[in-house]
Design an enzyme around this catalytic site. Structure first.
Site, short mmCIF file in Angstrom:
data_model
loop_
_atom_site.label_atom_id
_atom_site.label_comp_id
_atom_site.label_asym_id
_atom_site.label_seq_id
_atom_site.Cartn_x
_atom_site.Cartn_y
_atom_site.Cartn_z
NE ARG A 84 22.67 -12.95 -34.21
CZ ARG A 84 23.18 -13.03 -32.98
NH1 ARG A 84 23.36 -11.95 -32.24
NH2 ARG A 84 23.54 -14.20 -32.49
CG HIS A 128 20.70 -16.47 -28.72
ND1 HIS A 128 21.08 -15.39 -29.50
CD2 HIS A 128 21.06 -16.13 -27.47
CE1 HIS A 128 21.63 -14.46 -28.74
NE2 HIS A 128 21.62 -14.89 -27.49
CD GLU A 174 27.77 -14.10 -26.63
OE1 GLU A 174 27.50 -14.52 -25.50
OE2 GLU A 174 27.89 -12.90 -26.91
CG ASN A 302 27.71 -11.49 -30.23
OD1 ASN A 302 27.44 -11.12 -31.38
ND2 ASN A 302 27.02 -12.42 -29.60
CE1 TYR A 304 26.38 -6.50 -25.36
CE2 TYR A 304 27.33 -8.56 -26.08
CZ TYR A 304 26.26 -7.69 -26.03
OH TYR A 304 25.09 -8.00 -26.67
CD GLU A 375 24.36 -10.64 -29.00
OE1 GLU A 375 24.74 -10.33 -27.86
OE2 GLU A 375 23.88 -11.75 -29.28
CD1 TRP A 425 21.83 -7.10 -26.05
CD2 TRP A 425 21.34 -8.52 -27.72
NE1 TRP A 425 21.01 -8.09 -25.54
CE2 TRP A 425 20.70 -8.96 -26.55
CE3 TRP A 425 21.17 -9.23 -28.91
CZ2 TRP A 425 19.90 -10.11 -26.52
CZ3 TRP A 425 20.39 -10.37 -28.87
CH2 TRP A 425 19.76 -10.81 -27.68
CD GLU A 432 21.49 -9.79 -20.25
OE1 GLU A 432 20.94 -9.69 -21.36
OE2 GLU A 432 22.66 -10.20 -20.11
CD1 TRP A 433 21.18 -13.90 -21.61
CD2 TRP A 433 19.81 -15.67 -21.75
NE1 TRP A 433 20.91 -14.14 -22.96
CE2 TRP A 433 20.08 -15.22 -23.06
CE3 TRP A 433 18.96 -16.78 -21.60
CZ2 TRP A 433 19.55 -15.83 -24.20
CZ3 TRP A 433 18.42 -17.39 -22.74
CH2 TRP A 433 18.73 -16.91 -24.01
C1 BGC Z 1 24.13 -12.66 -25.61
C2 BGC Z 1 22.78 -12.00 -25.39
C3 BGC Z 1 22.83 -11.20 -24.10
C4 BGC Z 1 23.87 -10.12 -24.26
C5 BGC Z 1 24.01 -9.20 -23.06
C6 BGC Z 1 25.31 -11.82 -25.25
O1 BGC Z 1 26.15 -12.58 -24.45
O2 BGC Z 1 24.22 -13.20 -26.89
O3 BGC Z 1 21.80 -12.98 -25.38
O4 BGC Z 1 21.59 -10.67 -23.74
O5 BGC Z 1 25.12 -10.68 -24.51
O6 BGC Z 1 24.40 -9.91 -21.94
#
Ligand code: BGC
Length: 481
Positions: A84, A128, A174, A302, A304, A375, A425, A432-433
């Site tokens: 992806r 994105h 997102e 996604n 986390y 992700e 991911w 990382e933004w």
């Molecule tokens: C995003 C990714 C980011 C990852 C980890 C997601 O919110 O799609 O671009 O790197 O989480 O923070």
């Protein structure tokens, strides 16, 4: 829940279940001003002093634009079935609309061909977060309705160019972060801090999604191609019964603001009520919700961590929490991380059972809509060592994280969840933004001085998972037997 009870080899993924890895354009490509690419809001934002950790930018990132052949070979060596990636809109349309940059289209066309030659299914995200800067300047970015129409035209162009080869299309990644972190909290590009702006952006993203789904349906020709949206629908868990109302408010503004119009064809009444002190929603025009509500083939999720919530009457809305200030309409909501749980380098909690329960619950709500984990992964501080004279990264924490989350996905399937894929991911360490290059999410290490790639233990483990389609047995050294 303890996933140790699931032994290696015990559960397996059926044929057709897709295993792979994910990335995003601005996080890996670099070559920000090469071959005709126009600037995006992330170029502008990352070059703004103080906006990102240590002033990091995506100018070079993981150097993927120039190392694409190496990265394709790495993916093949890891036996990935799917990859992806996102298209940088301003690489294919430098001003976001009008002129098409054929060098930019060519880059993605070659990438897609390179994947197909290696038997890897391309999964493409259109947005994105790296909106062309020209659209921010011209229309106020996602605050402006015209940006949604520009997105439709962009979708049409890439749909016509790659619609014969792409397996799965996603409109947005997102939209929550895109709108609320970008236009509400201002911690992401374009750095606007205004609650009404965030709500406008959210609506125009929903509208753009619907317009783009139709544009893709008009242009793509691959008969079995699928169209999706990737949401970070949060797993919301109130601490006690007294916190259920706070959880409802957060769920409205963070989750149902997207799933409402996109999947059900209407904004939830409680969201409109909760947010009325910030906006009169005049930007929502008659007929918009029907446009947002296009049939999709797949829901990308996604995951986390779990969002633990409590109601706090004395909560100070100006207080920073979990990456942002208070959300419009949910001022009393406090997000907190329980103690006693594992934490990643982002300080995020490690709760794989959240993924399992989330997948089951989402599938119960919408049994006919297949879900793909687009992700899942973790940042941990890696240490580079040498094994048999070769560079190695023995990232046991990340490997353990992936083992447990893959088991959680398998377990969700056992409980009836309609999950059809799992993507880690991320393939590579990357930008990382706002956190810059500190957190490393890759299963492949990138040395930012040399851009050299080193697959970590987690990559070897994941490769074995892809080859065997079941949890691999680990040797004492932690490496798949
Ligand atoms: C995003 C990714 C980011 C990852 C980890 C997601 O919110 O799609 O671009 O790197 O989480 O923070």
């Amino acid at each position: 829940m303890n996933y140790d009870a699931i032994k290696a080899g015990e559960l397996s993924f059926p044929p057709g279940f897709m295993l792979g890895a994910a990335t995003a354009a601005y996080q890996i490509e670099g070559a920000a001003a090469e071959d005709g690419r126009g600037p995006s809001i992330w170029d502008t934002f990352s070059h703004t002093p103080g906006a990102t950790a240590a002033g990091a930018t995506g100018d070079v990132a993981a150097g993927h634009y120039h190392q694409v052949a190496t990265d394709l070979d790495i993916m093949a060596s890891l036996s990935l079935e799917a990859y992806r990636f996102s298209i940088s809109w301003s690489r294919v349309m430098p001003s976001g609309e009008g002129v098409v940059n054929h060098a930019g289209l060519g880059f993605y066309s070659d990438l897609i061909d390179g994947l197909l030659e290696r038997g890897i299914s391309p999964i493409v995200t259109l947005n994105h977060w790296d909106l062309p800067q020209a659209l921010e300047d011209r229309y106020g970015g996602w605050r402006g309705r015209q940006t949604a129409y520009a997105f439709e035209r962009y979708a049409e162009i890439v749909g016509a160019a790659f619609g014969d080869r792409v397996a799965i299309w996603s409109t947005h990644n997102e939209p929550w972060n895109n709108s609320f972190a970008g236009y509400g909290h201002g911690v992401f590009a374009p750095g606007i801090k205004n609650h009404e702006a965030a709500l406008k952006a959210a609506h125009h993203l929903n509208l753009a999604h619907g317009l783009a789904v139709s544009a893709l349906r008009r242009t793509i020709t691959k008969p079995d191609a699928k169209i999706s949206i990737v949401l970070n629908i949060f797993r919301v868990e109130p601490e006690t019964a007294a916190d259920v109302e706070a959880a409802r408010r957060f769920d409205a503004v963070a989750n149902r603001i997207f799933t409402g119009p996109v999947l059900d064809g209407a904004y939830p009444a409680d969201l409109l009520e909760d947010t009325k002190t910030f906006t009169d929603w005049e930007f929502l025009r008659p007929g918009d919700e029907a446009i947002c509500h296009q049939p999709i083939d797949l829901l990308g999720v996604n995951y986390y961590e779990i969002m633990h919530i409590r109601d706090r009457a004395d909560f100070d809305p100006a207080q920073e929490q979990m990456g942002g200030t208070a959300f419009p309409g949910s001022e009393r909501v406090e997000l907190f991380r329980p103690t006693g749980l594992g934490r990643t380098a982002m300080d995020w909690t490690v709760e794989p059972w959240g993924l399992e329960n989330h997948l089951v619950a989402l599938s119960e709500q919408r049994p006919d809509l297949p879900i793909m984990v687009m992700e899942n992964g973790a940042a941990f501080d890696d240490v580079v060592t040498e094994v048999d004279g070769k560079l190695a990264v023995i990232d046991r924490d990340r490997t353990r994280f992936l083992i447990d989350h893959v088991k959680a996905t398998l377990q969700a399937r056992e409980r009836g969840a309609n999950v059809v894929g799992y993507l880690v991911w991320s393939l590579l360490d990357n930008f990382e933004w706002a956190a810059g290059y500190g957190p490393r999410f890759g299963i492949v290490r990138v040395d930012y001085d040399t851009l050299r790639r080193t697959p970590k233990l987690s990559a070897h483990w994941f490769a074995e998972l892809c080859r065997t389609r079941t949890i691999p047995v680990l040797s004492d050294a932690g490496i798949p037997a």
